[in-house]
Design an enzyme around this catalytic site. Sequence first.
Site, PDB file in Angstrom:
ATOM      1  N   CYS B  93       2.666  -9.060  -3.295  1.00  0.00           N
ATOM      2  CA  CYS B  93       4.064  -9.514  -3.301  1.00  0.00           C
ATOM      3  C   CYS B  93       4.179 -10.890  -3.941  1.00  0.00           C
ATOM      4  O   CYS B  93       3.990 -11.027  -5.139  1.00  0.00           O
ATOM      5  CB  CYS B  93       4.608  -9.485  -1.870  1.00  0.00           C
ATOM      6  SG  CYS B  93       6.408  -9.465  -1.804  1.00  0.00           S
ATOM      7  N   HIS B 198       3.225  -3.825   1.047  1.00  0.00           N
ATOM      8  CA  HIS B 198       2.846  -4.282   2.382  1.00  0.00           C
ATOM      9  C   HIS B 198       2.451  -3.042   3.165  1.00  0.00           C
ATOM     10  O   HIS B 198       2.346  -1.962   2.601  1.00  0.00           O
ATOM     11  CB  HIS B 198       4.025  -4.997   3.053  1.00  0.00           C
ATOM     12  CG  HIS B 198       4.446  -6.221   2.319  1.00  0.00           C
ATOM     13  ND1 HIS B 198       3.633  -7.317   2.169  1.00  0.00           N
ATOM     14  CD2 HIS B 198       5.606  -6.530   1.689  1.00  0.00           C
ATOM     15  CE1 HIS B 198       4.272  -8.241   1.480  1.00  0.00           C
ATOM     16  NE2 HIS B 198       5.469  -7.794   1.168  1.00  0.00           N
TER      17      HIS B 198
END
Lengths: 467, 244
Positions: B93, B198
């Site tokens: 991310c 994630h």
Amino acid sequence: MRFYVAVILAKLTKRLIRLLGGGATTAPGRVAELICPSIFNSLIRKCQEVAFVSGTNGKTTTTRLIAGMVEGARGNVTCNRAGSNLMRGLVSTLLEGGELENTAAILEVDERTLPPALDWSKPAKEYLLQTTNIKAVVLLNLFRDQLDRYGEIDGIAARWKDSFIRSISPNTVIIANADDPLISHLAKSLANKNRIVFFGIEESPVVLNAVPISADAANCPECGNPLEFSQVYFSHLGKYFCLACKFTRPTPSIYTKSLDLWGQAGLSADISTPLGNIWINTKLTGMHNIYNILAATATAQALGISLGTIKIAVDNVVPAFGRSGAIEVNGKRVFISLVKNPTGFDVSLQTAFQNMKYKVILIAINNQVNDGRDVSWLWDVNLDPLRGQADRIWLSGSRADDMALRLKYSGVSGERIIEKNLHKALLGALRDTPFEDRLCVFSTYSALLELNKSLSRITASKRFWEY
Amino acid sequence: MWLRIEWLYPRNMGTYGDRGNILALEYRCRQRGITPVIKEIHLGDRVAPDEIDLFFLGGGQDKNQTDVAEELEKNRDVIAWSVQQGSFFLGICGGYQLLGHTYVLPNGQRINGLGLLDIHTVPGKNRLVGPISVLPNPLLKDLTAGIQSLIGFENHGGRTILGNNVFPLGTTISGHGNNGTDGTEGSFYGTVFGTYLHGPLLPLNPSFCDFLIKKALERRHGTVELPPLDNSIEEQARVAALFS
């Protein structure tokens, strides 16, 4: 005209839903909003006095505490007891409030909803802001919570600040947590316009060695450098200062002079206020609840309530439905903790396992919108308190497998049983719990609602949403 | 055998449970008798030119990303040299975004990345959020015995655009991916990997975790065979993640 139509239809909706067996805590509000979009403004302006309570953790408990204090002092209080804290929930609560002109509205407000709630509370004519009925706004804390719904806590703080500047009367008192750097920073920036009352912990028996991994705002909100902590209570709350820009924790005027935590039996504390001290002894458990008690004390004092009334309310509070506290089932005591984010889960585990071992525990993890769709947060929970303290762990909810995976990589022993059906898991866990022993349950929000329904079926208690 | 992991800025870039990736690496190493050695790098620390097998950089809020970018600038050369020697790098991310050339914040501010991946990131109108599944790039299958599909959860406002000198980590089966338009997710080049997943990524994708461990060790130890582990809990969690 619209207003009255909205009110009537909302009440009809509520009757219908209750007839069908539901709680009807938000649908009437939604109906009313659709018919009369400014209904919140109309309702809020009628109330005798209003307090908003917001933050990530503790809104429901703090709201109930304040409501109890106001009820003891004045009588008529309305608050959103079931924790429905979005706009439609607030509207529903106010619609049920009876004669609002004689009523104090103590309302918990979701962090994202606080700006529109403040904006919609503002009277149409600017000068009316001077004589506001919004007596207090309580800012409890900001933790990373359900990221997929809210994005980042810096953003939330910024939006709060904007709406405060836009819509708040100079006569509204801001009750702020001195121990939370983000909150105290925000409150300080509003101090030239509003009166700020800070609350915080001065003395605590429980002090962490360092800011835990699950912590968020451990950086200075003023300049971005890491904060130094002389004491950390949990997550990023404690006594902090910034070496680079000298930003420091403000001195709270409402604080604990001494504090004793009795695990699941409760806590007691000596609380100091500008108008005197009180010694409280309550069934609420855990460090997080001391903040809720301090916030409620500060708010009640700002509302002119005496220390005697405050003390009685705190000593007699019953924890909000299923949030904490024990429910007796067939000779076994069920302790339920709501877990919504890493910090909350950390504190719940610390509280439950403080010097205690259990035969059985139940962890229920759902990922509906109210729980947070992304379960990655489970990996920021510190599971050390659990090590060696439970023989058997029931895992339930739609994401029980993720919790099983989390446990696998955490070094926590104990037999695991995965049963996604919440009712079956609860029955199984209860069966495994020896007579007169305790069952600890850790659950996310939507799973908690179901578990409470199951519990009431088992114990035949009726109005579960008020329990 | 040791696996030396350099965990970059865990306090600033660890907002989304990314430490679960470190936990997975540790556990899966220990189960094979490999000792994981984790060194945390915090703001102000210098990355030393030791033999690092794997760098890890997780996700964080915009403000933290800006602070970390400044620190990475100071360590840019050491990290680039290390990667050139064969160190692996996994960015997730915000960490992924910082592997690229530049990252533009929603307010227009431009941050420089490490330039280890030929990508750049720009802000999008809304956040791309939800469960995601990815068909891994066939190139990865040649390198090791089959990586299963990658499963996770994405939550990012940034839109990452791939240049010519980088390969997508995979194509999205469901979910948005790098930018929601070209069907790619993540990217890699040589020993540098980045993704928006994630979950956390490595616990939910044990074959990818094992792939990283194996390849990172093989630089110093020649061929490494990792005995398979029981992944039944991981399998069940993957199914739940897909249909949640």
